[in-house]
Design a protein around this motif. Structure first.
Motif: not given
Length: 226
Positions: A61-64, A80-81, A85-88
């Motif tokens: 879901x995150x990559x889409x 992230x590994x 690319x986007x995380x908090x």
């Protein structure tokens, strides 16, 4: 707020056009076989801990969607590994102002490890404060007296785990609702596995007797809160 239940502990919450997604575990859940994960919107994905039944669909879901992951440092770093690319990163007691409102990480009594068995940091609950209202997402947790501190947050509603065995059961979830001083409760983490099947009528009766309204949504159901 428009809320969609995707099964187990996964909810989508739409706040003024911003879509939050909590703990996406959908594709491995046979009870959610009618849900198309490629159609689920997400601008932010909030992760309470690293167990498979809370993160199974995060990567896809995150990559889409390009959603930003929000969760414990160890959990979001693990993704992230994998190319997210986007995380908090956050941790217990911390808060951050996002464009939809404020997220505060609160205590959850549970365990956490990633699907490969690596360390998943401390489990979290979330207080989300927005212009549309404030709510609590418990994550997986036992009943704890820390919950009484959340009463100051003037919660419009709360999503509480209540399947027992791995988390609070019905009796403790009722106590939790009283500690946080919230009358509108949405159940989660129930029925998915044999260990956590609940009696829906008994659960609603227990909350009603305590002066609380319990909603046990159907998978795929969208409703409005508060």
């Amino acid at each position: 707020m428009n809320i969609t239940f995707y099964g187990h502990a996964c909810f989508g919450v739409e706040i003024d056009g911003v879509n939050l997604l909590f703990d996406p575990f959908i594709s491995p859940n046979p009870l959610a076989s009618q849900i198309d994960i490629d159609a689920i919107p997400a601008d932010f994905i909030l992760l309470s801990h690293g167990h498979e039944d809370h993160v199974a669909d995060v990567e896809v879901i995150a990559k889409r969607t390009g959603a930003t992951l929000v969760g414990a440092f160890e959990v979001v770093s693990w993704f992230g590994a994998k190319g997210i690319e986007k995380f908090h990163p956050m941790n217990i007691g911390g808060s951050w102002n996002f464009d939809f409102g404020t997220v505060k990480c609160v205590n959850a009594i549970h365990t956490s490890s990633m699907p490969d068995g690596s360390y998943g940091g401390a489990p979290l609950g979330f207080i989300v404060k927005t212009s549309a209202g404030n709510f609590y997402y418990s994550g997986d947790t036992a009943l704890t007296l820390d919950m009484q501190l959340l009463a100051d947050d003037e919660l419009e509603f709360a999503m509480l785990c209540m399947g027992d065995n791995f988390t609070m059961g019905i009796e403790d979830a009722v106590k939790a609702a009283s500690l946080i001083e919230c009358d509108e409760i949405i159940g989660m983490h129930f029925d998915t596995f044999g260990y956590i099947k609940i009696d829906h009528d008994q659960a609603k009766s227990a909350f009603s007797s305590a002066g609380k309204n319990l909603k046990l949504p159907s998978i795929g159901e969208t409703f409005t809160m508060p």
